[in-house]
Design a protein around this motif. Structure first.
Motif, mmCIF file in Angstrom:
data_model
loop_
_atom_site.group_PDB
_atom_site.id
_atom_site.type_symbol
_atom_site.label_atom_id
_atom_site.label_comp_id
_atom_site.label_asym_id
_atom_site.label_seq_id
_atom_site.Cartn_x
_atom_site.Cartn_y
_atom_site.Cartn_z
ATOM 1 N N LYS B 135 0.853 -1.181 0.000
ATOM 2 C CA LYS B 135 0.000 0.000 0.000
ATOM 3 C C LYS B 135 0.887 1.228 0.000
ATOM 4 O O LYS B 135 2.102 1.127 0.227
ATOM 5 C CB LYS B 135 -0.974 0.000 1.167
ATOM 6 N N GLU B 136 0.287 2.356 -0.267
ATOM 7 C CA GLU B 136 1.074 3.565 -0.335
ATOM 8 C C GLU B 136 0.878 4.379 0.927
ATOM 9 O O GLU B 136 -0.249 4.557 1.396
ATOM 10 C CB GLU B 136 0.659 4.395 -1.544
ATOM 11 N N ILE B 137 1.952 4.848 1.496
ATOM 12 C CA ILE B 137 1.860 5.714 2.661
ATOM 13 C C ILE B 137 2.671 6.955 2.377
ATOM 14 O O ILE B 137 3.881 6.877 2.123
ATOM 15 C CB ILE B 137 2.382 5.012 3.938
ATOM 16 N N ASN B 138 1.984 8.078 2.364
ATOM 17 C CA ASN B 138 2.655 9.360 2.165
ATOM 18 C C ASN B 138 3.545 9.410 0.916
ATOM 19 O O ASN B 138 4.644 9.961 0.952
ATOM 20 C CB ASN B 138 3.519 9.676 3.386
ATOM 21 N N GLY B 139 3.061 8.802 -0.166
ATOM 22 C CA GLY B 139 3.807 8.866 -1.417
ATOM 23 C C GLY B 139 4.816 7.752 -1.603
ATOM 24 O O GLY B 139 5.494 7.701 -2.616
ATOM 25 N N TYR B 140 4.957 6.880 -0.615
ATOM 26 C CA TYR B 140 5.915 5.782 -0.746
ATOM 27 C C TYR B 140 5.185 4.455 -0.818
ATOM 28 O O TYR B 140 4.263 4.198 -0.036
ATOM 29 C CB TYR B 140 6.887 5.756 0.435
ATOM 30 N N LEU B 141 5.585 3.616 -1.736
ATOM 31 C CA LEU B 141 4.998 2.294 -1.836
ATOM 32 C C LEU B 141 5.614 1.426 -0.742
ATOM 33 O O LEU B 141 6.832 1.351 -0.611
ATOM 34 C CB LEU B 141 5.311 1.690 -3.211
ATOM 35 N N CYS B 142 4.758 0.831 0.044
ATOM 36 C CA CYS B 142 5.263 0.073 1.188
ATOM 37 C C CYS B 142 4.830 -1.375 1.111
ATOM 38 O O CYS B 142 3.762 -1.703 0.611
ATOM 39 C CB CYS B 142 4.729 0.659 2.483
ATOM 40 N N MET B 143 5.668 -2.241 1.668
ATOM 41 C CA MET B 143 5.348 -3.660 1.784
ATOM 42 C C MET B 143 5.071 -3.979 3.231
ATOM 43 O O MET B 143 5.562 -3.301 4.135
ATOM 44 C CB MET B 143 6.550 -4.503 1.356
ATOM 45 N N MET B 144 4.298 -5.035 3.424
ATOM 46 C CA MET B 144 3.937 -5.380 4.777
ATOM 47 C C MET B 144 4.836 -6.466 5.342
ATOM 48 O O MET B 144 5.224 -7.386 4.634
ATOM 49 C CB MET B 144 2.497 -5.857 4.813
ATOM 50 N N ALA B 145 5.137 -6.326 6.625
ATOM 51 C CA ALA B 145 5.881 -7.373 7.332
ATOM 52 C C ALA B 145 5.255 -7.534 8.707
ATOM 53 O O ALA B 145 4.712 -6.579 9.252
ATOM 54 C CB ALA B 145 7.344 -6.987 7.453
ATOM 55 N N GLU B 146 5.318 -8.750 9.217
ATOM 56 C CA GLU B 146 4.731 -9.001 10.532
ATOM 57 C C GLU B 146 5.747 -9.610 11.478
ATOM 58 O O GLU B 146 6.633 -10.339 11.043
ATOM 59 C CB GLU B 146 3.555 -9.974 10.414
ATOM 60 N N ALA B 147 5.581 -9.298 12.758
ATOM 61 C CA ALA B 147 6.453 -9.905 13.770
ATOM 62 C C ALA B 147 5.678 -9.996 15.078
ATOM 63 O O ALA B 147 4.557 -9.511 15.183
ATOM 64 C CB ALA B 147 7.720 -9.093 13.944
ATOM 65 N N GLU B 148 6.296 -10.618 16.037
ATOM 66 C CA GLU B 148 5.646 -10.869 17.321
ATOM 67 C C GLU B 148 6.461 -10.175 18.404
ATOM 68 O O GLU B 148 7.685 -10.279 18.402
ATOM 69 C CB GLU B 148 5.651 -12.388 17.555
ATOM 70 N N ASP B 149 5.789 -9.425 19.291
ATOM 71 C CA ASP B 149 6.485 -8.872 20.445
ATOM 72 C C ASP B 149 6.164 -9.807 21.608
ATOM 73 O O ASP B 149 5.049 -9.811 22.129
ATOM 74 C CB ASP B 149 5.974 -7.449 20.729
ATOM 75 N N THR B 150 7.149 -10.630 21.979
ATOM 76 C CA THR B 150 6.860 -11.664 22.973
ATOM 77 C C THR B 150 6.766 -11.103 24.385
ATOM 78 O O THR B 150 6.136 -11.698 25.243
ATOM 79 C CB THR B 150 7.931 -12.765 22.936
ATOM 80 N N VAL B 151 7.387 -9.962 24.632
ATOM 81 C CA VAL B 151 7.346 -9.391 25.980
ATOM 82 C C VAL B 151 5.974 -8.788 26.254
ATOM 83 O O VAL B 151 5.329 -9.075 27.260
ATOM 84 C CB VAL B 151 8.451 -8.333 26.158
ATOM 85 N N ARG B 152 5.513 -7.961 25.353
ATOM 86 C CA ARG B 152 4.210 -7.327 25.525
ATOM 87 C C ARG B 152 3.081 -8.194 24.974
ATOM 88 O O ARG B 152 1.927 -7.840 25.069
ATOM 89 C CB ARG B 152 4.180 -5.979 24.822
ATOM 90 N N ASN B 153 3.456 -9.307 24.374
ATOM 91 C CA ASN B 153 2.501 -10.222 23.781
ATOM 92 C C ASN B 153 1.623 -9.502 22.754
ATOM 93 O O ASN B 153 0.416 -9.427 22.866
ATOM 94 C CB ASN B 153 1.645 -10.855 24.892
ATOM 95 N N ALA B 154 2.299 -8.931 21.757
ATOM 96 C CA ALA B 154 1.574 -8.146 20.772
ATOM 97 C C ALA B 154 1.991 -8.533 19.359
ATOM 98 O O ALA B 154 3.110 -8.981 19.120
ATOM 99 C CB ALA B 154 1.853 -6.661 20.999
ATOM 100 N N LYS B 155 1.042 -8.348 18.442
ATOM 101 C CA LYS B 155 1.318 -8.615 17.032
ATOM 102 C C LYS B 155 1.730 -7.299 16.384
ATOM 103 O O LYS B 155 1.030 -6.293 16.512
ATOM 104 C CB LYS B 155 0.034 -9.153 16.378
ATOM 105 N N LEU B 156 2.870 -7.309 15.712
ATOM 106 C CA LEU B 156 3.351 -6.087 15.072
ATOM 107 C C LEU B 156 3.140 -6.195 13.570
ATOM 108 O O LEU B 156 3.472 -7.215 12.970
ATOM 109 C CB LEU B 156 4.842 -5.897 15.343
ATOM 110 N N THR B 157 2.584 -5.155 12.985
ATOM 111 C CA THR B 157 2.444 -5.113 11.537
ATOM 112 C C THR B 157 3.163 -3.859 11.052
ATOM 113 O O THR B 157 2.797 -2.759 11.447
ATOM 114 C CB THR B 157 0.957 -5.039 11.134
ATOM 115 N N ALA B 158 4.188 -4.045 10.233
ATOM 116 C CA ALA B 158 4.962 -2.891 9.763
ATOM 117 C C ALA B 158 4.781 -2.744 8.258
ATOM 118 O O ALA B 158 4.609 -3.731 7.543
ATOM 119 C CB ALA B 158 6.430 -3.091 10.083
ATOM 120 N N TRP B 159 4.776 -1.520 7.808
ATOM 121 C CA TRP B 159 4.765 -1.233 6.378
ATOM 122 C C TRP B 159 6.046 -0.469 6.090
ATOM 123 O O TRP B 159 6.261 0.600 6.643
ATOM 124 C CB TRP B 159 3.545 -0.390 6.011
#
Lengths: 932, 246
Positions: B135-159
């Motif tokens: 998807k595009e964010i602020n004029g830049y084409l971005c790809m998605m990546a996912e990771a896990e934060d095991t300490v806070r037990n959270a799902k991270l989604t980065a573009w």
């Protein structure tokens, strides 16, 4: 150029060249190596100017190679390394991304686009369709797709041959069945891809022909729902209770209703009920149009009483008398980012049956008298409340709020009382007066408050303007029938020397109109300093018509002493300015205002009476204000302030008229009253240690009064009290309190302690002499929470209040009142979803001076079981006040009196109840509340 | 000999060398509290839905801002002082993240539970999974990546933007081939978005500040502390998320 340097035997080098469709190298393309199992990123780099890439020292194994370059579809392929040291992927040709699609979907709609091989996925959220639209309307809006007149769909120019829903065929091969029948709202994804033809699938021979297929994925859950609860109980002593509420909502709308009824002193809505009823409009910031010194902060105002125009929640249990309550209402909210609308209607009815006995001793100069009162009350009142609130963000800098609340109420009050007055502090000898009173009143009232608030933010950050206007009406009308027999004893204790009979009817009509307006302007002087200027205006006009008739044998005769008609206009102006420093948690404000109150009243016996007494008073005062809010490091918070306030006299207190409707308590007005002025100081400190779970707070406040309005008393030999409001200076009160809580064992047990001290100086004139009542109050308490497991908890608390009151007029009457409260609660979770709760309270009221010593042990028990699917049901058996000891007891000592009261109230009963909650009955042995 | 040559090069090229190609990014961080309340396991379904229902109109995202300076090898992230809007202003807690990809070290300053902690340790990137979403964010084409934060037990989604070849991101997030333009914690509980991206040569904006005060702690100890704090809070029926950086 890439990082990975290690070279070991089993490792290999991967290289290749990334090129465009024409074969020219693509520089600076991103090359990623992922694990084939779950796409975990192992290594990444960028291509050289010629488009070459190389990863050295890779662990032997399969990889997923992913290459991206702007304008091209991401490339992906598996890497199976050969046996040699180097695996060359050769020339990797990237394919163009459909620019049209990219431009429209990604750029114009800012929608994520998923690429799965040759499948392109749209997220329909980004493509707005009107509510109720079907899938066809949605597809019409999707870039690269079109819908022909006959309903057939084309994707990238090719006709879609098949439409599937969640991968399954929908109504055979009719592509229109799904698109015309499914609501667009139900779709989470639209996917377009090429699929093998039916024939190819059947034969298993790929003939190379592909058909465009459209797949619609359904949403897991729509953003709408409903919840509700119904509960009913039946008990001994004819006790009944029931409650039902329901709330239905979707993204923009919320609708709810509630209904309840009980004769178990349960009051009306709890805060939880209120929040479920009003939903997103439960609390609104900054609905108060009276701007002042706190301009920087917006707040929510709570509280109020039966007279309040807004719905009252959290009134809680009633511990006085026997109450029957009925209530019901409906609420509707509409919320979008720009427009918010709310309307609600609420009805409540309360009837109260109350029998009380009280004893009060009043101290005079060198003497005292004691009053015994046995009374019965039967009150009934009902209210209809309605509200409308509209909030509109005209643009990001302009907001308009318009709100209107009204209440229409009526009721009756039946009051019977037998009173005995004794000379001295004893209630057995020296009878002085005896009165029997029967009053009945019937009233109705209507009130409405309308407010409009406009807020404007200027381009310059921090420059704000707000303007408000309000119009309020308060109208009431009532009839009161007063009958009493008053006997006065002087020479004999059995035969009265004189008897006074009163038989009156009074009809009172009052109308108040109020116009208000306020303005506030905030101007930032620098990054840290803000100048605020405000102005308030109010015009209040009252018209009161009170007609009192003595019911003589020959018929009603107007009582010219008590009848009156008056009008009063109160004009209020206040202007002020303050300078505020705000930076990094320190907020300091200093300001001054000038206010003027003008009261212009005209009094007469009735409308036709040409003689008008005029009260024309004007009060002008400077009002300074200082406040501090300091947010320190480590969850520490310091606050304090000083303000000076002016409270104008009540118009009734200014009327130069004698009111002898109670022959034993005659009141007189005083047209020379000045407003009460008070200096108030406060300071406090809070600290919460987030990791140690300790918390501490302490604070103090001090008020000093100038020209305080007090009621001076003159008591004659018949023990008839005459009071008149008078100004007096020198009264004050001081209060200091502290609290400390800490875990004994973290998460298992917690202990908290609190202490407080207050000191008051109350002045009154008793029979012309100044009485200085000094009170010292001490209170302390502790609370222990034991939460060792999810199956067992104990909460224990103890509180002590000691009040020491000293009267300068007669130090022999000094009083010491001790009230103690002890409580313990135990919760046990038993097997099979059965829970047990017991609560024991022991209250003790002591005043040694009068030998008053009362104990009240109250034990409540309940056992309940959750049942049905998802624990939505609950059946409960409860016992209230098992020892049958409940009475409403209170005792206090103030100005020149000390009093005790006991009320007959709802005591022991047993109840069996059932509840059903759509959101599930939640049960925990832990107390609710605390940290969120 | 090689060393000497390096020094010569350094000295001669000093003015040119001091400035490096870099990027200055302003991130907006939004907290959606009603979603965060959903994580409080000690609340019943009824209580959670009641909170959601009540705060619906306020929960438009509580916004703060932060700034990132990044070069190819180094990056530094700071919170930004909220702009004065004429109202009450709270205190900013201390926070700074410095990363050096060459030395593979990081220095983080964070105020936690009243103490200023300095986490000086080796750099470890989350284990990102790169997925096929763009998807595009602020004029830049971005790809998605996912990771896990095991300490806070959270799902991270980065573009992340492939066009911006900086291995950096908001707060503690990094480890992707391009600059992280958006980071979403647990499906929208907290969302970071790059609202302004400025490519320009940097002097020492991305360098480690000289003045560092606080209690030194390793990443492992910090994670342990955070984990036990979240656990204890949940057990004590308190919301842990008010007091930690989420």
């Amino acid at each position: 150029m890439l990082a990975a340097h290690a070279q070991t035997g089993g490792r290999f080098t991967l290289k290749g060249v990334v090129a465009d469709t024409a074969g020219a190298g693509l520089p600076e393309a991103t090359v990623m190596l992922l694990t084939p199992k779950d796409s975990t990123l192992v290594n990444f780099g960028r291509t050289t100017k010629q488009g070459a890439f190389e990863f050295k020292g890779l662990k032997r194994g399969n990889y997923l190679l992913k290459i991206t370059y702007v304008g091209y579809l991401p490339y992906q392929s598996t890497v199976n390394p050969n046996d040699g040291d180097v695996t060359d992927m050769g020339n990797i040709k990237m394919t163009f991304m459909d620019q049209n699609l990219y431009e429209v979907v990604v750029k114009a709609f800012r929608a994520p686009l998923s690429i799965r091989g040759d499948t392109i996925e749209y997220d329909p959220k980004a493509f707005k369709v009107p509510p109720g639209a079907n899938v066809e309307d949605l597809i019409r809006r999707l870039p690269g797709m079109q819908v022909d007149q006959d309903g057939s769909i084309k994707a990238q120019g090719e006709t879609v041959k098949r439409v599937t829903v969640d991968g399954k065929r929908f109504f055979g091969d009719d592509t229109k069945a799904a698109t015309k029948n499914l609501p667009a709202e139900a779709i989470s994804k639209v996917q377009v891809f090429n699929e093998k033809t039916e024939q190819a699938r059947l034969t298993g021979v790929d003939d190379g022909k592909h058909e465009k297929t459209l797949n619609l994925q359904l949403k897991d859950s729509h953003k709408k729902g409903g919840f509700g609860k119904v509960a009913a109980g039946i008990g001994t002593e004819k006790r009944l209770e029931g409650k039902v509420n329901y709330n239905r909502f979707n993204e923009k709308n919320q609708f709810s209703f509630i209904g309840l009824g009980n004769n178990t002193n349960q009051g009306g809505m709890s805060w939880d009920d209120y929040q479920d009823f009003k939903g997103s409009q439960s609390f609104n910031w900054g609905d108060d149009g009276d701007f002042g010194f706190n301009g920087g902060m917006r707040y929510i105002s709570f509280g109020g009483d039966d007279e309040s125009l807004t719905i009252q929640a959290g009134s809680g249990a009633q511990n006085r008398g026997f109450n029957k309550n009925w209530a019901g209402g409906a609420n509707y909210n509409f919320d979008t980012k720009k427009t918010k609308f709310n309307t609600s209607y609420y009805y409540n009815k309360n009837t109260q049956d109350l029998d009380a006995t009280s004893r009060q001793t009043n101290f005079l100069t060198n003497s005292a008298f004691t009053k015994l009162d046995t009374n019965g009350r039967l009150n009934s009142n009902q209210n209809h409340r309605g509200s409308v609130r509209f909030e509109k963000s005209l643009d990001s800098n302009n907001t308009l709020v318009v709100l209107s609340n009204f209440r229409f109420g009526n009721g009756t009050a039946d009051y019977r009382s037998h009173q005995e007055f004794f000379r001295g502090v004893q209630d057995s000898t020296q009878l002085s007066n005896m009165s029997d009173i029967t009053n009945f009143s019937d009233f109705n009232s209507f009130a409405i408050a309308n407010t409009a608030i406009y807020r404007l933010k200027f381009k310059k950050k921090g420059r704000n303007f707000a303007l408000s206007a309000g119009y309020n009406v308060n109208n009431s009308e009532g009839d009161v029938r007063q009958r009493s027999t008053n006997q006065f004893f002087r020479s004999s204790q059995t035969e009265p020397d004189s008897v006074l009979n009163i038989n009156q009817t009074n009809h009172t009509k009052s109308l108040r109109n109020q116009l208000k307006s306020s303005a506030l302007f905030t101007e930032p002087l620098s990054k840290k300093f803000v100048l605020e200027t405000f102005y308030n205006f109010s015009l209040k006009s009252d018209e009161v018509d009170r007609d009192v008739f003595d019911n003589n044998e020959g018929g009603p005769v107007r009582n010219l002493n008590l009848s009156r008609y008056y009008t009063n206009n109160t004009t209020f102006h206040r202007g002020g300015t303050s300078l505020r420093y705000s930076y990094n948690g320190l907020n300091l404000l200093g300001g001054i205002g000038l206010q003027q109150i003008h009261m212009d009243g005209k009094f007469a016996v009735n409308q036709d009476d040409p003689t008008r007494t005029r009260v024309d008073r004007r009060f002008t005062n400077w009002v300074p204000n200082v406040s501090l809010n300091y947010n320190l490091k480590n969850n520490r918070y310091l606050y304090g302030g000083y303000n000076f306030s002016v409270q104008e006299p009540n118009i009734r207190d200014l009327q130069p008229i004698v009111d002898n409707s109670n022959p034993l308590y005659i009141t007189m007005g005083n047209p020379n009253l000045s407003p009460t002025k008070s200096h108030s100081f406060n300071i406090g400190y809070n600290h919460f240690n987030a990791t140690k779970f300790t918390q501490m707070f302490f604070g103090a406040y001090f008020n000093k009064y100038k020209d305080q309005i007090i009621y001076s008393q003159t008591v004659d030999e018949n023990l008839v009290t005459r009071t008149m409001p008078t100004n007096i200076s020198g009264g004050r009160n001081f209060n200091i309190y502290g609290h400390y809580g800490f875990p004994i064992v973290k998460t298992k047990s917690n202990l908290s302690l609190n202490v407080g001290y207050n000191n008051g100086k109350n002045l009154t004139f008793i029979n012309g002499e100044l009485n200085d009542t000094k009170s010292n109050g001490y209170n302390g308490g502790l609370r222990l929470d034991l939460t060792p497991s999810d199956k067992f908890t104990i909460y224990a608390n103890a509180n002590w209040n000691v009040s020491d009151t000293r009267y300068s007029l007669s130090s022999a009457q000094n009083q010491k009142i001790v009230n103690s409260f002890y409580g313990a609660e135990m919760n046990i979770k038993l097997p099979k979803d059965i829970y047990f709760n017991s609560r024991f309270n022991y209250n003790r009221y002591v005043n040694d001076r009068f030998g008053f010593n009362q104990d009240m042990p109250i034990l409540n028990l309940s056992i309940y079981k959750t049942m049905l699917k998802s624990k939505k049901g609950e059946i409960r058996l409860s016992a209230f006040d098992l020892f049958n000891k409940n009475r409403g007891i209170s005792q206090s000592a103030y100005q020149n009196f000390v009093s005790q009261e006991q009320v007959r109230t709802l005591a022991r009963y047993f109840m069996l109840s059932f509840a059903y909650n759509m959101r599930g009955m939640s049960h925990s042995v832990r107390r609710k509340g605390g940290g969120f | 000999m090689k060393k000497l040559w390096m020094i010569c090069l350094l000295l001669s090229g000093l003015p040119a060398f001091a400035q490096q190609e870099g990027v200055v990014v302003t991130y907006e961080k939004e907290h959606f509290w009603s979603k965060i309340y959903d994580r409080l396991t000690f609340l019943s379904e009824e209580e959670r839905s009641r909170i959601k229902n009540t705060v619906k109109n306020w929960d438009q995202g509580y916004k703060t801002k932060g700034q990132l300076f990044a070069t190819a090898a180094e990056s530094k992230y700071n919170d930004m002082e909220p702009e004065a809007d004429g109202g009450w202003r709270g205190r900013m807690s201390e926070f700074m993240v410095y990363r050096n990809l060459d030395t593979e070290r990081k220095t983080e300053i964070e105020e936690f539970a009243g103490k200023t902690l300095v986490i000086d340790d080796s750099l470890k990137a989350p284990s990102w999974k790169v997925l096929n979403k763009i998807k595009e964010i602020n004029g830049y084409l971005c790809m998605m990546a996912e990771a896990e934060d095991t300490v806070r037990n959270a799902k991270l989604t980065a573009w992340f933007a492939n066009d911006l070849a900086f291995n950096a991101g908001p707060e503690r997030y990094f480890g992707l081939p391009g600059l992280i333009m958006e980071l979403n914690v647990n499906d929208g509980e907290v969302v970071f978005t790059a609202v302004k991206v400025e490519k320009k040569p940097l002097n020492d904006e991305a360098k480690l500040p000289k003045k560092i005060k606080g209690k030194k702690i390793t990443t492992a100890d910090y994670d342990k502390m955070l984990k036990s704090y979240i656990n204890d809070s949940m057990k004590s029926h308190r919301n842990p998320y008010w007091n930690i950086r989420y």
